[in-house]
Design an enzyme around this catalytic site. Structure first.
Site, mmCIF file in Angstrom:
data_model
loop_
_atom_site.group_PDB
_atom_site.id
_atom_site.type_symbol
_atom_site.label_atom_id
_atom_site.label_comp_id
_atom_site.label_asym_id
_atom_site.label_seq_id
_atom_site.Cartn_x
_atom_site.Cartn_y
_atom_site.Cartn_z
ATOM 1 N N PHE A 62 0.075 6.441 4.690
ATOM 2 C CA PHE A 62 1.123 5.923 5.568
ATOM 3 C C PHE A 62 2.226 5.215 4.773
ATOM 4 O O PHE A 62 3.402 5.314 5.109
ATOM 5 C CB PHE A 62 0.545 4.922 6.575
ATOM 6 C CG PHE A 62 -0.526 5.460 7.476
ATOM 7 C CD1 PHE A 62 -0.627 6.813 7.760
ATOM 8 C CD2 PHE A 62 -1.450 4.596 8.053
ATOM 9 C CE1 PHE A 62 -1.611 7.300 8.604
ATOM 10 C CE2 PHE A 62 -2.444 5.070 8.904
ATOM 11 C CZ PHE A 62 -2.522 6.417 9.171
ATOM 12 N N ASP A 119 -1.776 -6.642 -6.188
ATOM 13 C CA ASP A 119 -2.996 -6.663 -5.387
ATOM 14 C C ASP A 119 -2.810 -7.727 -4.316
ATOM 15 O O ASP A 119 -2.734 -8.926 -4.628
ATOM 16 C CB ASP A 119 -4.203 -6.987 -6.266
ATOM 17 C CG ASP A 119 -5.531 -6.910 -5.516
ATOM 18 O OD1 ASP A 119 -5.505 -6.875 -4.261
ATOM 19 O OD2 ASP A 119 -6.581 -6.912 -6.167
ATOM 20 N N VAL A 120 -2.728 -7.320 -3.061
ATOM 21 C CA VAL A 120 -2.437 -8.275 -1.987
ATOM 22 C C VAL A 120 -3.547 -9.296 -1.798
ATOM 23 O O VAL A 120 -3.350 -10.309 -1.103
ATOM 24 C CB VAL A 120 -2.152 -7.555 -0.649
ATOM 25 C CG1 VAL A 120 -0.923 -6.679 -0.758
ATOM 26 C CG2 VAL A 120 -3.364 -6.762 -0.171
ATOM 27 N N THR A 126 -5.633 11.011 5.522
ATOM 28 C CA THR A 126 -5.071 10.378 4.328
ATOM 29 C C THR A 126 -6.214 10.232 3.324
ATOM 30 O O THR A 126 -7.271 10.839 3.491
ATOM 31 C CB THR A 126 -4.492 8.989 4.661
ATOM 32 O OG1 THR A 126 -5.577 8.118 5.053
ATOM 33 C CG2 THR A 126 -3.475 9.059 5.795
ATOM 34 N N TYR A 130 -15.001 -3.290 9.552
ATOM 35 C CA TYR A 130 -13.664 -2.701 9.545
ATOM 36 C C TYR A 130 -12.982 -2.898 10.891
ATOM 37 O O TYR A 130 -11.832 -3.350 10.972
ATOM 38 C CB TYR A 130 -13.720 -1.214 9.203
ATOM 39 C CG TYR A 130 -12.376 -0.546 9.326
ATOM 40 C CD1 TYR A 130 -11.357 -0.832 8.428
ATOM 41 C CD2 TYR A 130 -12.106 0.343 10.375
ATOM 42 C CE1 TYR A 130 -10.102 -0.245 8.557
ATOM 43 C CE2 TYR A 130 -10.858 0.937 10.499
ATOM 44 C CZ TYR A 130 -9.858 0.640 9.597
ATOM 45 O OH TYR A 130 -8.620 1.209 9.738
ATOM 46 N N THR A 147 1.393 3.467 -2.310
ATOM 47 C CA THR A 147 1.077 4.509 -3.292
ATOM 48 C C THR A 147 0.519 5.784 -2.672
ATOM 49 O O THR A 147 0.352 6.791 -3.365
ATOM 50 C CB THR A 147 0.074 3.976 -4.337
ATOM 51 O OG1 THR A 147 -1.091 3.469 -3.661
ATOM 52 C CG2 THR A 147 0.698 2.874 -5.176
ATOM 53 N N GLY A 203 0.824 -1.212 0.000
ATOM 54 C CA GLY A 203 0.000 0.000 0.000
ATOM 55 C C GLY A 203 0.851 1.252 0.000
ATOM 56 O O GLY A 203 0.545 2.229 0.686
ATOM 57 N N LYS A 228 -9.492 -5.141 11.982
ATOM 58 C CA LYS A 228 -8.336 -4.610 12.691
ATOM 59 C C LYS A 228 -8.141 -5.304 14.044
ATOM 60 O O LYS A 228 -7.012 -5.379 14.551
ATOM 61 C CB LYS A 228 -8.462 -3.097 12.855
ATOM 62 C CG LYS A 228 -8.355 -2.350 11.528
ATOM 63 C CD LYS A 228 -7.057 -2.671 10.788
ATOM 64 C CE LYS A 228 -6.879 -1.837 9.529
ATOM 65 N NZ LYS A 228 -5.594 -2.090 8.838
ATOM 66 N N SER A 275 -5.384 -0.390 13.832
ATOM 67 C CA SER A 275 -6.219 0.796 14.028
ATOM 68 C C SER A 275 -6.783 0.767 15.435
ATOM 69 O O SER A 275 -6.991 -0.312 16.012
ATOM 70 C CB SER A 275 -7.371 0.809 13.018
ATOM 71 O OG SER A 275 -8.319 1.813 13.335
#
Length: 252
Positions: free
Chosen positions: A14, A58-59, A186, A151, A11, A9, A155, A138
């Site tokens: 973080f 793409d992970v 972000t 979400y 691009t 990630g 995390k 997070s």
């Protein structure tokens, strides 16, 4: 011999800030992400400081992840630090109204993607008896909030996986850290709100949120400590953010 950090990630946010921070220190960078044009721009920017290897990846694709790690050039094949940063949040609807496709994408990226990359990189670290896995979690994995349903659960998985990883790696010389940011400005919220930048901006307005550079400094600090020191977890919020009062629903 130059040391190597692999950032997923990379691009934006973080990930990009972490690449810049380590490049300043002369580290070799492996930067992965889905947006090739951004990876190319990052590589051009950082090439003045250090060697940069990019991977359009793409992970969520386990086979592609395994192949990409296996085919790394010899100069960067020995990964010293892995930063599992790739992840996203989608939607803020209540669970009974949430979009299942959003839930699946968060699970596939935040959980499965992190697992695929870790599993591909970890054997080399164990064999060399050195390395550091930094997972970007997070505060949503610690504290619930309305609409945080899936979400937050992803995390929480990252938090517990980090702990179990530490247990599996006992005596192997490999460190594990889970970094748990709170409100940070972000592309995160623009993605969550499906491109509604005005809505994302309102979330940050006047809040003095964390910045990508704040988190990159924490990543740098935790990984530069002596090898016998393992920072298990770092929970960090902007000063403006704290915990909410517990909700009590009353009969009307």
């Amino acid at each position: 011999m130059s040391k190597t950090i692999f950032i997923t990630g990379a691009t934006s946010g973080f990930g990009a800030a972490t690449a810049r921070r380590f490049a300043q220190g002369g580290w070799q960078i492996i930067a992965s992400g889905r947006r090739k044009e951004r990876l190319d721009a990052l590589a051009e920017e950082l090439s003045a400081h250090t060697a940069v290897h990019t991977m359009t990846l793409d992970v969520q694709d386990a086979e592609a992840v395994a192949d990409a790690v296996a085919q790394l050039p010899a100069a960067v094949a020995e990964i010293d630090i892995l930063v599992n940063n790739a992840g996203l949040a989608l939607g803020l609807e209540a669970s009974q109204e949430a979009n299942l496709d959003d839930w699946n994408q968060m699970i596939d990226t935040n959980i499965k993607g992190l697992l695929y990359v870790t599993r591909a990189v970890l054997p080399g670290m164990v064999q060399r008896r050195r390395g550091h896995v930094v997972n970007i979690g997070s505060i949503a994995g610690n504290w619930p909030y309305p609409g945080g349903n899936c979400y937050g659960a992803t995390k929480a998985f990252v938090q517990q996986f980090s702990r179990n990883l530490r247990t599996d790696l006992a005596g192997k010389g490999v460190r594990v850290t889970n970094i748990e940011p709170g409100l940070a400005e972000t592309e995160f919220s623009a993605v969550r709100f499906k491109g509604d930048q005005d809505k994302a901006d309102q979330l940050y307005e006047g809040a003095h949120p964390l910045t990508p550079e704040d988190i990159s400094e924490i990543v740098f600090w935790t990984t530069q400590l002596p090898a016998h020191v393992n920072i298990n977890a770092v929970e960090v919020m902007p000063t403006s953010q704290s915990w909410s009062a517990l909700t009590v629903s009353r009969d009307s």
